[in-house]
Each structure stands twice: as C-alpha cells, then as structure tokens.
Design a protein around this motif. Structure first.
Motif, PDB file in Angstrom:
ATOM      1  N   ILE A  20       0.771  -1.081   0.004  1.00  0.00           N
ATOM      2  CA  ILE A  20      -0.051  -0.073   0.033  1.00  0.00           C
ATOM      3  C   ILE A  20       0.886   1.284   0.014  1.00  0.00           C
ATOM      4  CG2 ILE A  20      -1.750   1.364   1.243  1.00  0.00           C
ATOM      5  CD1 ILE A  20      -2.818  -1.175   0.227  1.00  0.00           C
ATOM      6  N   HIS A  21       0.821   2.084  -1.039  1.00  0.00           N
ATOM      7  CA  HIS A  21       1.603   3.202  -1.150  1.00  0.00           C
ATOM      8  C   HIS A  21       1.185   4.181   0.108  1.00  0.00           C
ATOM      9  CE1 HIS A  21       3.296   7.112  -2.764  1.00  0.00           C
ATOM     10  NE2 HIS A  21       3.957   6.247  -3.199  1.00  0.00           N
ATOM     11  N   LYS A  25      -2.216   5.811  -0.536  1.00  0.00           N
ATOM     12  CA  LYS A  25      -2.898   4.633   0.391  1.00  0.00           C
ATOM     13  C   LYS A  25      -3.478   3.643  -0.473  1.00  0.00           C
ATOM     14  CE  LYS A  25      -2.615   6.985   4.455  1.00  0.00           C
ATOM     15  NZ  LYS A  25      -1.196   6.971   4.619  1.00  0.00           N
ATOM     16  N   GLN A  26      -3.098   3.901  -1.691  1.00  0.00           N
ATOM     17  CA  GLN A  26      -3.542   2.714  -2.806  1.00  0.00           C
ATOM     18  C   GLN A  26      -2.756   1.477  -3.151  1.00  0.00           C
ATOM     19  OE1 GLN A  26      -6.583   3.313  -4.833  1.00  0.00           O
ATOM     20  NE2 GLN A  26      -6.578   5.593  -4.292  1.00  0.00           N
ATOM     21  N   LYS A  27      -3.270   0.291  -3.413  1.00  0.00           N
ATOM     22  CA  LYS A  27      -2.394  -0.801  -3.565  1.00  0.00           C
ATOM     23  C   LYS A  27      -1.568  -0.755  -4.741  1.00  0.00           C
ATOM     24  CE  LYS A  27      -3.181  -5.713  -4.676  1.00  0.00           C
ATOM     25  NZ  LYS A  27      -3.967  -6.727  -4.873  1.00  0.00           N
ATOM     26  N   GLN A  28      -0.495  -1.236  -4.767  1.00  0.00           N
ATOM     27  CA  GLN A  28       0.476  -1.144  -6.069  1.00  0.00           C
ATOM     28  C   GLN A  28       1.158  -2.501  -6.291  1.00  0.00           C
ATOM     29  OE1 GLN A  28       3.434   1.882  -4.279  1.00  0.00           O
ATOM     30  NE2 GLN A  28       3.019   2.862  -6.202  1.00  0.00           N
ATOM     31  N   TRP A  29       1.183  -3.044  -7.344  1.00  0.00           N
ATOM     32  CA  TRP A  29       1.841  -4.100  -7.813  1.00  0.00           C
ATOM     33  C   TRP A  29       3.318  -3.824  -8.200  1.00  0.00           C
ATOM     34  CZ3 TRP A  29      -0.487  -8.521  -6.825  1.00  0.00           C
ATOM     35  CH2 TRP A  29      -2.062  -8.722  -6.796  1.00  0.00           C
ATOM     36  N   ASP A  56      -1.939   0.716  -9.354  1.00  0.00           N
ATOM     37  CA  ASP A  56      -0.850   1.535  -9.531  1.00  0.00           C
ATOM     38  C   ASP A  56       0.399   0.215  -9.506  1.00  0.00           C
ATOM     39  OD1 ASP A  56       0.320   3.894  -9.935  1.00  0.00           O
ATOM     40  OD2 ASP A  56       0.642   4.232  -7.711  1.00  0.00           O
ATOM     41  N   LEU A  57       1.442   1.043 -10.189  1.00  0.00           N
ATOM     42  CA  LEU A  57       2.577   0.071  -9.947  1.00  0.00           C
ATOM     43  C   LEU A  57       3.927   0.374  -9.487  1.00  0.00           C
ATOM     44  CD1 LEU A  57       2.485  -1.076 -13.813  1.00  0.00           C
ATOM     45  CD2 LEU A  57       1.798  -2.428 -11.883  1.00  0.00           C
ATOM     46  N   ASN A  64       8.840   5.151  -6.164  1.00  0.00           N
ATOM     47  CA  ASN A  64       7.659   5.653  -5.783  1.00  0.00           C
ATOM     48  C   ASN A  64       6.397   5.245  -6.576  1.00  0.00           C
ATOM     49  OD1 ASN A  64       5.714   7.422  -4.861  1.00  0.00           O
ATOM     50  ND2 ASN A  64       6.353   9.454  -6.017  1.00  0.00           N
ATOM     51  N   PHE A  65       6.735   5.139  -7.880  1.00  0.00           N
ATOM     52  CA  PHE A  65       5.602   4.558  -8.643  1.00  0.00           C
ATOM     53  C   PHE A  65       6.310   4.520 -10.228  1.00  0.00           C
ATOM     54  CE2 PHE A  65       4.820   8.660  -9.919  1.00  0.00           C
ATOM     55  CZ  PHE A  65       4.316   8.818 -11.281  1.00  0.00           C
ATOM     56  N   VAL A  66       5.620   3.722 -11.080  1.00  0.00           N
ATOM     57  CA  VAL A  66       5.795   3.768 -12.608  1.00  0.00           C
ATOM     58  C   VAL A  66       4.758   3.777 -13.265  1.00  0.00           C
ATOM     59  CG1 VAL A  66       8.394   3.026 -12.758  1.00  0.00           C
ATOM     60  CG2 VAL A  66       6.295   1.225 -12.544  1.00  0.00           C
TER      61      VAL A  66
END
Ligand SMILES: [Zn+2]
Ligand SMILES: [Zn+2]
Length: 195
Positions: A20-21, A25-29, A56-57, A64-66
C-alpha cells in the motif's frame, strides 16, 4: 497485426509482490515481477505481450511508482492506467472523463508497443514516441507517429499506409476522437493525391 485479448486475471490469482503506497494509500503491484510472469507465458508465435491494469505499479522498494515497464528485447510490457484517471489525483470526474482516459490509454499503448518493436524515444518531430516525464507532457504529445518513426514501424510490420489510416479513421470515428480523425483525413488525402 492481429491482436488477441486474453482473459482477465483476478487480483487474488496474481502471485507477485504488492504494497500500500504510503502517500496515496492505494495498492501497488510489483511491475518487475509481473514482467517475469509474462515472460513465462509469452506464446512463441506472438510478437509481444502487454498487460494492463487499473492498479498502480512500482518496480522496487526504493521507487515511488511507475506508469509502466517494458523490455526492448524480451517483448513484454506492463502498464497501469490508474494515474490517468482524474480521481487518482482527487480531481472531479466529468462527462469528458471516459474520452480522456481512452485517449491517454490508447496513446500510451501505442507508445509502449513502439518500444516493444525496438524503437527508442523520438527526437525528430512532435511524435507519439516522444519521451514524456509527466501527465501534462503526455497529454500534449500527439497520437500519431512522425515520418521517421512511421518508417521504422513500417520496416517492422510492412503495412499498407492507406489501409492503416483507414483502420485508424474507423477507430477515431467510433470513439469521437475528432482532432485525430481530422489529422488522419489529411494524411489519406495527401497519399491519395500523390498516387
Ligand atoms: Zn517511452
Ligand atoms: Zn517520431
């Protein structure tokens, strides 16, 4: 090229890391682990395989994210459309939202599939294959390929330009992408007049 849509994989069937970011607060794979999974499933007769998700990834703990991750050589890619939805950035959803998401999603898939054909970022003209570092830059980039990148795709797939533009016109018409439709009409006229 013919495109085959594979069945959706349910969240709980995916055996890869997630978190969870802390800020969203969202899930990321874990995008890198999804790529490894895809590599094992890539059919021998397929040019490439692309996974898409609304989750999100992130490619590792220090990230942080892509928006997505693709491999120029191994022909697999994974892309998330999560951050293309205004709701992700706490912006309101409007009647224009579905069209905005479609435009962004289709643009990024064209761009990333271009990479899967071994094409690098375009530095020649305004082009779908220009590098984009954030959403505003991506929104500003066009749907179409510049002459240089179009020639590269042509080298790889040997399409007939008029047939390709006609198919694109049908897509743009169906989804009311009026700007792209007008641009493509111009190209069809130019090519037809040159013959
Ligand atoms: Zn790129
Ligand atoms: Zn280009």
């Amino acid at each position: 090229m013919p495109v085959e849509i594979l069945p959706t994989i349910p969240d709980d069937a995916l055996q890869v890391g997630s978190r969870i970011h802390p800020a969203t607060k969202q899930k990321q794979w874990r995008s890198d682990q999804i790529l490894s999974t895809l590599l094992n499933q890539l059919p021998e007769d397929s040019y490439c395989m692309v996974a898409i998700t609304m989750t999100d990834l992130y490619p590792g703990d220090s990230w942080n994210f892509v928006f997505g991750q693709a491999s120029l050589r191994s022909r697999v890619g994974i892309f998330s459309f999560a951050r293309y939805h205004p709701a992700f950035h706490s912006e309101p959803t409007t009647p224009e939202t579905p069209n905005l998401i479609l435009r962004r999603a289709a643009k990024v898939l064209v761009h990333e599939t271009g990479h899967l054909f071994g094409i690098r970022h375009c530095i020649y003209h305004e082009c779908n294959l220009n590098g984009a570092n954030h959403l505003q830059e991506m929104d500003a980039s066009p749907f179409h390929l510049c002459p240089v990148c179009l020639r590269k795709i042509h080298h790889a797939t040997r399409f007939d330009p008029l047939t390709r533009y006609s198919a694109l016109k049908t897509f743009y018409q169906k989804h009311k992408l009026t700007h792209e439709l007008a641009w493509t009409n111009q190209r069809v006229l130019k090519i037809s007049n040159a013959k």
